[in-house]
Design a protein around this motif. Structure first.
Motif, PDB file in Angstrom:
ATOM      1  N   GLU A  18     -13.208  20.389 -29.458  1.00  0.00           N
ATOM      2  CA  GLU A  18     -14.424  20.729 -28.467  1.00  0.00           C
ATOM      3  C   GLU A  18     -15.373  19.528 -28.727  1.00  0.00           C
ATOM      4  OE1 GLU A  18     -15.779  24.792 -28.628  1.00  0.00           O
ATOM      5  OE2 GLU A  18     -14.310  25.002 -30.493  1.00  0.00           O
ATOM      6  N   ASN A  19     -16.172  19.383 -27.693  1.00  0.00           N
ATOM      7  CA  ASN A  19     -17.402  18.434 -27.570  1.00  0.00           C
ATOM      8  C   ASN A  19     -16.684  16.847 -27.862  1.00  0.00           C
ATOM      9  OD1 ASN A  19     -19.245  20.232 -27.770  1.00  0.00           O
ATOM     10  ND2 ASN A  19     -19.542  20.278 -29.797  1.00  0.00           N
ATOM     11  N   TYR A  20     -15.479  16.849 -26.723  1.00  0.00           N
ATOM     12  CA  TYR A  20     -14.922  15.321 -26.580  1.00  0.00           C
ATOM     13  C   TYR A  20     -15.719  14.758 -25.663  1.00  0.00           C
ATOM     14  CZ  TYR A  20     -12.069  16.905 -23.036  1.00  0.00           C
ATOM     15  OH  TYR A  20     -11.572  17.412 -21.831  1.00  0.00           O
ATOM     16  N   ARG A  21     -15.693  13.590 -25.464  1.00  0.00           N
ATOM     17  CA  ARG A  21     -16.388  12.889 -24.154  1.00  0.00           C
ATOM     18  C   ARG A  21     -15.356  12.171 -23.213  1.00  0.00           C
ATOM     19  NH1 ARG A  21     -22.026  10.017 -25.650  1.00  0.00           N
ATOM     20  NH2 ARG A  21     -22.943  11.806 -26.149  1.00  0.00           N
ATOM     21  N   GLY A  22     -14.146  11.879 -23.560  1.00  0.00           N
ATOM     22  CA  GLY A  22     -13.284  11.357 -22.693  1.00  0.00           C
ATOM     23  C   GLY A  22     -11.780  11.236 -23.362  1.00  0.00           C
ATOM     24  N   LEU A  23     -10.714  10.929 -22.492  1.00  0.00           N
ATOM     25  CA  LEU A  23      -9.475  10.590 -22.863  1.00  0.00           C
ATOM     26  C   LEU A  23      -9.221   9.210 -22.843  1.00  0.00           C
ATOM     27  CD1 LEU A  23      -6.628  11.677 -23.673  1.00  0.00           C
ATOM     28  CD2 LEU A  23      -6.428  11.915 -21.143  1.00  0.00           C
ATOM     29  N   LEU A  24      -8.937   8.460 -23.703  1.00  0.00           N
ATOM     30  CA  LEU A  24      -8.714   7.071 -23.795  1.00  0.00           C
ATOM     31  C   LEU A  24      -7.148   6.672 -23.799  1.00  0.00           C
ATOM     32  CD1 LEU A  24     -11.398   6.162 -26.518  1.00  0.00           C
ATOM     33  CD2 LEU A  24     -11.564   6.060 -24.112  1.00  0.00           C
ATOM     34  N   GLU A  25      -6.319   7.506 -24.308  1.00  0.00           N
ATOM     35  CA  GLU A  25      -4.927   7.318 -24.457  1.00  0.00           C
ATOM     36  C   GLU A  25      -4.041   8.597 -24.560  1.00  0.00           C
ATOM     37  OE1 GLU A  25      -1.418   5.124 -27.282  1.00  0.00           O
ATOM     38  OE2 GLU A  25      -3.637   4.967 -27.790  1.00  0.00           O
ATOM     39  N   TYR A  26      -2.960   8.744 -23.796  1.00  0.00           N
ATOM     40  CA  TYR A  26      -2.152   9.807 -23.801  1.00  0.00           C
ATOM     41  C   TYR A  26      -0.600   9.642 -23.600  1.00  0.00           C
ATOM     42  CZ  TYR A  26      -0.508  14.515 -22.196  1.00  0.00           C
ATOM     43  OH  TYR A  26       0.185  15.630 -22.182  1.00  0.00           O
ATOM     44  N   ASN A  27       0.098   9.821 -24.559  1.00  0.00           N
ATOM     45  CA  ASN A  27       1.527   9.674 -24.376  1.00  0.00           C
ATOM     46  C   ASN A  27       2.225  10.839 -25.491  1.00  0.00           C
ATOM     47  OD1 ASN A  27       1.891   8.422 -27.054  1.00  0.00           O
ATOM     48  ND2 ASN A  27       0.965   6.289 -26.096  1.00  0.00           N
ATOM     49  N   GLN A  28       3.308  10.931 -25.564  1.00  0.00           N
ATOM     50  CA  GLN A  28       4.033  11.929 -26.323  1.00  0.00           C
ATOM     51  C   GLN A  28       3.780  11.889 -28.004  1.00  0.00           C
ATOM     52  OE1 GLN A  28       8.175  12.193 -25.357  1.00  0.00           O
ATOM     53  NE2 GLN A  28       7.761  13.591 -23.874  1.00  0.00           N
TER      54      GLN A  28
END
Length: 93
Positions: free
Chosen positions: A41-51
């Motif tokens: 909770e309270n994150y600002r953004g997604l910088l990287e996403y992989n498995q």
């Protein structure tokens, strides 16, 4: 007359009034259930996403989740649910 430390004053006020720090400071809240589920909770953004890596921007740092078969089950502007095999959670400046 001495100089007032506003940060320290605010911290003492929050502690004295027992106000929730996540609301007052925008602190990230992390709830982990075993190795398979995580709520952020309270994150600002997604910088990287992989498995194997998910990197989030928070108000004060980057939050790095490492593991296997990581998946974002859902997200809103306020929270994100991550599932998979969570090996580690790192806070980076």
């Amino acid at each position: 007359m001495g100089k007032i430390n506003v940060g320290k004053w605010k911290e003492e006020l929050v502690d004295t009034l027992e106000l929730p720090k996540d609301l007052m400071y925008g602190a990230v809240l992390v709830s982990i259930t075993g190795r398979g589920e995580m709520l952020v909770e309270n994150y600002r953004g997604l910088l990287e996403y992989n498995q194997t890596n998910i990197r989030l921007q928070t108000k004060t740092c980057h939050l790095v989740i490492q593991g296997k078969n990581l998946h974002i089950s859902y997200y809103t502007n306020e929270e994100m649910k991550i599932t998979g095999i969570i090996d580690s959670v790192l806070y980076e400046n």
